[in-house]
Design an enzyme around this catalytic site. Structure first.
Site, PDB file in Angstrom:
ATOM      1  N   TYR A   1      -3.263   5.869  -9.514  1.00  0.00           N
ATOM      2  CA  TYR A   1      -3.129   4.349  -9.225  1.00  0.00           C
ATOM      3  C   TYR A   1      -4.014   3.852  -8.225  1.00  0.00           C
ATOM      4  CZ  TYR A   1       0.566   3.665 -12.871  1.00  0.00           C
ATOM      5  OH  TYR A   1       1.202   3.619 -14.052  1.00  0.00           O
TER       6      TYR A   1
ATOM      7  N   GLN B   1       2.688   7.550  -6.117  1.00  0.00           N
ATOM      8  CA  GLN B   1       1.286   8.055  -5.670  1.00  0.00           C
ATOM      9  C   GLN B   1       1.169   9.405  -6.360  1.00  0.00           C
ATOM     10  OE1 GLN B   1       1.795   8.635  -1.312  1.00  0.00           O
ATOM     11  NE2 GLN B   1       1.941   6.300  -1.167  1.00  0.00           N
TER      12      GLN B   1
ATOM     13  N   GLU C   1     -11.919  -2.421   4.531  1.00  0.00           N
ATOM     14  CA  GLU C   1     -11.836  -2.810   5.819  1.00  0.00           C
ATOM     15  C   GLU C   1     -11.481  -1.652   6.665  1.00  0.00           C
ATOM     16  OE1 GLU C   1      -9.592  -6.439   6.513  1.00  0.00           O
ATOM     17  OE2 GLU C   1      -8.636  -5.574   8.390  1.00  0.00           O
TER      18      GLU C   1
ATOM     19  N   CYS D   1      -6.113  -4.407   2.648  1.00  0.00           N
ATOM     20  CA  CYS D   1      -5.296  -3.187   2.806  1.00  0.00           C
ATOM     21  C   CYS D   1      -5.031  -2.778   1.422  1.00  0.00           C
ATOM     22  CB  CYS D   1      -3.912  -3.661   3.366  1.00  0.00           C
ATOM     23  SG  CYS D   1      -3.962  -3.867   5.054  1.00  0.00           S
ATOM     24  N   ILE D   2      -4.617  -1.533   1.209  1.00  0.00           N
ATOM     25  CA  ILE D   2      -4.279  -1.164  -0.150  1.00  0.00           C
ATOM     26  C   ILE D   2      -3.256  -0.260   0.019  1.00  0.00           C
ATOM     27  CG2 ILE D   2      -6.243   0.836   0.065  1.00  0.00           C
ATOM     28  CD1 ILE D   2      -6.664   0.807  -3.120  1.00  0.00           C
TER      29      ILE D   2
END
Ligand code: ACO
Ligand code: ZN
Length: 346
Positions: A219, A215, A241, A207-208
């Site tokens: 980044y 945002q 994933e 997960c990111i």
């Protein structure tokens, strides 16, 4: 409201109050019921503890010992750090992190079973501490799958728009390239007999997330680039994933495109103009999987299918230069690989 196995969960949380920000939440996260009752959830920016009121949060701030994420600082440069946090060693921090991340993630994620994961937490640093910006998680030992065999591409040296042919039909019999449209294609990469063993494919990101307040500043791209840096240190290739969220797909597509442009330019400018461009080579030098390389090349419009059902790599140098120039004009911070202090676990 979210429903899991017949249990309907209601959450009133609409915002989180963290440091000096009130951040609108996007999705429901399974915080314990007594916390889900509140419209605004307070979160300590250092230890990520969640609290039901500003009063409790202020009292916590007076005694919280954390000034940076737990774990090892493995990267520090120009006011940013990345901490490697082991889910087994800091389970509470990682559970708090996952619960917060779920507020911005649509798909099902882990919350409590954090032991099998490493968390890479990106911070912005000042004299008060290392402030959370975003993170990605990564499974410690992923089940390796046998990677597909790369289709071969041959480079046509010397032309500004090259036409390289790859065969993508049967990987077993794929040992020779078809002639390119301009007839200058040279030798093909015989993918069925690679010089080095093809590394295993694994998910290099589970997960990111970048906090909404941080945002569109580069980044997310920084974290993605960092995940591939770790993958290259592990001498393997990786892919995020699935499924990717819309924002995940947009960010990865952008990353794959400009990374491929840099790599193709490097290969084109290499000392030996006859250097063969193969998907295998690009995959190994970038850490991207073969599928992601092909996807990126297709998105760039550099991979064109011929009527013979083979693919020709047509690199348009102007497109390549444009994409790099546009990306560089944003002046986003970059990962400096030499600042990484890290060795793979195995
Ligand atoms: N719309 C269109 N393009 C976007 C967007 C967007 N909202 N966000 C990123 N991109 C693309 C753009 O090309 C952008 O460059 P630009 O801003 O100069 O146009 C480029 O990606 C780089 O964007 P960053 O600023 O580096 O990305 P950011 O820090 O905003 O983080 C992330 C991206 C992590 C996906 C963030 O949007 C996020 O946390 N979203 C919520 C959680 C999520 O969906 N995570 C991914 C799930 S999939 C997985 O975890 C494997
Ligand atoms: Zn705290």
């Amino acid at each position: 409201t979210t429903s899991t196995m017949g249990i309907t969960r209601v959450s009133n949380i609409r915002k989180i109050h963290m440091a000096n920000y009130e951040i609108d939440t996007w999705y429901i996260s399974p915080y314990p019921e007594e916390y889900s009752r509140h419209r605004i959830l307070c979160i300590c920016e250092f230890c990520l503890k969640y609290m039901s009121s500003d009063y409790v949060a202020q009292r916590h701030a007076l005694k919280c010992q954390y000034r940076h994420p737990p774990g090892t600082e493995i990267y520090r440069h120009e006011g940013n750090s990345i901490f490697e946090v082991d889910g087994a060693k800091s389970p509470l921090y990682c559970q708090n992190l996952c619960l917060m991340a779920k507020l911005f993630l649509d798909s099902k994620t882990l919350y409590y079973d954090v032991e099998p994961f490493m968390f890479y937490v990106l911070t912005e640093n000042d004299d008060k501490g290392c402030h959370f910006v975003g993170y990605f998680s990564k499974q410690k030992v992923a089940s390796a799958t046998t990677p597909p065999v790369a289709p071969a591409i041959t480079d046509s040296p010397g032309s500004s728009t090259s036409h390289e042919t790859i065969s993508t039909t049967d990987p077993i019999t794929n040992g020779s390239a078809h002639d390119g449209t301009n007839g200058t294609a040279t030798t093909a990469t015989s993918s069925s007999a690679p010089a080095e063993p093809i590394p295993a494919v694994r998910n290099n990101v589970s997960c990111i997330v970048t906090l909404p307040t941080a945002q569109r500043k580069g980044y997310g791209n920084f974290l993605i680039d960092f995940s591939y840096l770790l993958t290259r240190c592990e001498k393997t290739v990786g892919t995020p994933e699935k499924p990717l969220s819309d924002l995940g797909l947009a960010s990865y597509t952008n990353y794959w495109k400009h990374t491929l442009c840099y790599e193709l330019r490097k290969l084109r400018n290499s000392a030996d103009p006859a250097t063969e461009i193969s998907i295998d080579t690009i995959s190994q030098t970038t850490g991207m999987t073969l599928d992601d390389v092909v996807f990126g090349l297709e998105t760039l419009g550099f991979l064109v299918q011929t009527p013979q059902k083979s693919y020709t790599l047509q690199i348009d140098d102007r497109v390549l230069d444009d994409i790099i120039a546009k990306w560089e004009s944003k002046n986003y911070r970059r990962v400096h690989p030499e600042k990484l202090l890290w060795v793979p676990l195995t």
